[in-house]
Design a protein around this motif. Sequence first.
Motif, PDB file in Angstrom:
ATOM      1  N   THR A 130       0.953  -1.344  -0.014  1.00 30.92           N
ATOM      2  CA  THR A 130       0.042  -0.016  -0.130  1.00 30.92           C
ATOM      3  C   THR A 130       0.797   1.219  -0.025  1.00 30.92           C
ATOM      4  O   THR A 130       0.617   2.196  -0.813  1.00 30.92           O
ATOM      5  CB  THR A 130      -0.800   0.081   1.134  1.00 30.92           C
ATOM      6  OG1 THR A 130      -1.769  -1.127   1.009  1.00 30.92           O
ATOM      7  CG2 THR A 130      -1.948   0.969   1.184  1.00 30.92           C
ATOM      8  N   GLY A 131       1.901   1.306   0.828  1.00 31.24           N
ATOM      9  CA  GLY A 131       2.724   2.340   0.930  1.00 31.24           C
ATOM     10  C   GLY A 131       3.498   2.669  -0.068  1.00 31.24           C
ATOM     11  O   GLY A 131       3.979   3.945  -0.773  1.00 31.24           O
ATOM     12  N   SER A 132       4.047   1.712  -0.953  1.00 30.98           N
ATOM     13  CA  SER A 132       4.675   1.789  -2.269  1.00 30.98           C
ATOM     14  C   SER A 132       4.126   2.630  -3.181  1.00 30.98           C
ATOM     15  O   SER A 132       4.578   2.852  -4.204  1.00 30.98           O
ATOM     16  CB  SER A 132       5.050   0.380  -2.650  1.00 30.98           C
ATOM     17  OG  SER A 132       4.082  -0.252  -3.064  1.00 30.98           O
ATOM     18  N   ILE A 164       2.252   5.118  -2.944  1.00 39.19           N
ATOM     19  CA  ILE A 164       2.067   6.714  -2.826  1.00 39.19           C
ATOM     20  C   ILE A 164       3.436   7.476  -3.191  1.00 39.19           C
ATOM     21  O   ILE A 164       4.669   7.119  -3.035  1.00 39.19           O
ATOM     22  CB  ILE A 164       2.103   6.943  -1.042  1.00 39.19           C
ATOM     23  CG1 ILE A 164       0.911   6.240  -0.753  1.00 39.19           C
ATOM     24  CG2 ILE A 164       2.238   8.317  -0.748  1.00 39.19           C
ATOM     25  CD1 ILE A 164       0.785   5.969   0.918  1.00 39.19           C
ATOM     26  N   GLY A 165       3.051   8.772  -3.860  1.00 35.46           N
ATOM     27  CA  GLY A 165       4.246   9.729  -4.118  1.00 35.46           C
ATOM     28  C   GLY A 165       5.175   9.021  -5.243  1.00 35.46           C
ATOM     29  O   GLY A 165       4.982   8.017  -5.985  1.00 35.46           O
ATOM     30  N   GLU A 213       9.490   8.941  -2.295  1.00 40.31           N
ATOM     31  CA  GLU A 213       8.371   9.110  -1.366  1.00 40.31           C
ATOM     32  C   GLU A 213       7.690   7.554  -1.020  1.00 40.31           C
ATOM     33  O   GLU A 213       7.199   7.179  -0.103  1.00 40.31           O
ATOM     34  CB  GLU A 213       7.072   9.913  -1.694  1.00 40.31           C
ATOM     35  CG  GLU A 213       8.011  11.514  -1.610  1.00 40.31           C
ATOM     36  CD  GLU A 213       8.567  12.153  -2.881  1.00 40.31           C
ATOM     37  OE1 GLU A 213       8.684  11.329  -3.818  1.00 40.31           O
ATOM     38  OE2 GLU A 213       9.027  13.223  -2.750  1.00 40.31           O
ATOM     39  N   SER A 214       7.664   7.127  -2.237  1.00 44.92           N
ATOM     40  CA  SER A 214       6.967   5.738  -2.190  1.00 44.92           C
ATOM     41  C   SER A 214       7.979   4.590  -1.395  1.00 44.92           C
ATOM     42  O   SER A 214       7.600   3.771  -0.530  1.00 44.92           O
ATOM     43  CB  SER A 214       6.625   5.122  -3.709  1.00 44.92           C
ATOM     44  OG  SER A 214       8.000   4.963  -4.081  1.00 44.92           O
ATOM     45  N   ILE A 260      10.085   5.675   1.155  1.00 45.67           N
ATOM     46  CA  ILE A 260       9.705   5.765   2.757  1.00 45.67           C
ATOM     47  C   ILE A 260       8.432   5.389   3.036  1.00 45.67           C
ATOM     48  O   ILE A 260       8.126   4.702   4.154  1.00 45.67           O
ATOM     49  CB  ILE A 260       9.869   7.071   2.780  1.00 45.67           C
ATOM     50  CG1 ILE A 260      11.287   7.769   2.616  1.00 45.67           C
ATOM     51  CG2 ILE A 260       9.261   7.855   4.055  1.00 45.67           C
ATOM     52  CD1 ILE A 260      11.487   9.103   2.527  1.00 45.67           C
ATOM     53  N   ALA A 261       7.133   5.626   2.296  1.00 50.64           N
ATOM     54  CA  ALA A 261       6.022   5.289   2.664  1.00 50.64           C
ATOM     55  C   ALA A 261       5.956   3.466   2.523  1.00 50.64           C
ATOM     56  O   ALA A 261       5.193   2.965   3.457  1.00 50.64           O
ATOM     57  CB  ALA A 261       5.064   5.670   1.478  1.00 50.64           C
ATOM     58  N   ALA A 301       7.256   2.821   5.963  1.00 46.26           N
ATOM     59  CA  ALA A 301       6.493   3.052   7.196  1.00 46.26           C
ATOM     60  C   ALA A 301       5.105   2.407   6.970  1.00 46.26           C
ATOM     61  O   ALA A 301       4.572   1.803   8.058  1.00 46.26           O
ATOM     62  CB  ALA A 301       5.916   4.617   6.841  1.00 46.26           C
ATOM     63  N   GLY A 302       4.644   2.012   5.825  1.00 50.08           N
ATOM     64  CA  GLY A 302       3.419   1.070   5.574  1.00 50.08           C
ATOM     65  C   GLY A 302       3.627  -0.208   6.077  1.00 50.08           C
ATOM     66  O   GLY A 302       2.854  -0.909   6.713  1.00 50.08           O
TER      67      GLY A 302
END
Length: 152
Positions: free
Chosen positions: A69-71, A73-74, A78-79, A81-82, A85-86
């Motif tokens: 999901t985080g990958s 983003i952005g 950013e992806s 880092i996301a 974090a995700g």
Amino acid sequence: MKQAGIVFLLSLSLTGCMTDQTGTTYSASEARQMQTVLFGTVAESRLVKLEGTQGEVGTLAGAAVGGITGSSIGGQRESAIAAVAGAVAGGVLGSMAEKKITAKQGVELTVRLDDGSYVSVVQQVDPAVNFASGDKVKILTQGSTSRVVKVQ
């Protein structure tokens, strides 16, 4: 759609980890083993909650869902880092979900043995068996495992 499939696989894998801890279920290793038997009468029964497990399955599956999901983003930086974090957040949430999904309803049975002493056994509730004060029961013990069943 991909995330929904992963969540489905997570819940399916968690249900595979559940074990039945009622008085009438035995593991394969318990078969053909001698048990000690004590007879008594139910003095009290009360419902309790059996905590669920927190293993690697929920953590890993949650981390995978969170990372995927985080990958998305952005941009590239950013992806990344996301995604990390995700994955961390998903791992924590997946572990919590596993504990909640695998929790069960239990019953604490206090039994007055025929010799006058009291013992207590906690086991998973069996929907087909209701224990009430005055019920004649037997306690089957094998090693450190005990179960209470009604006398027939």
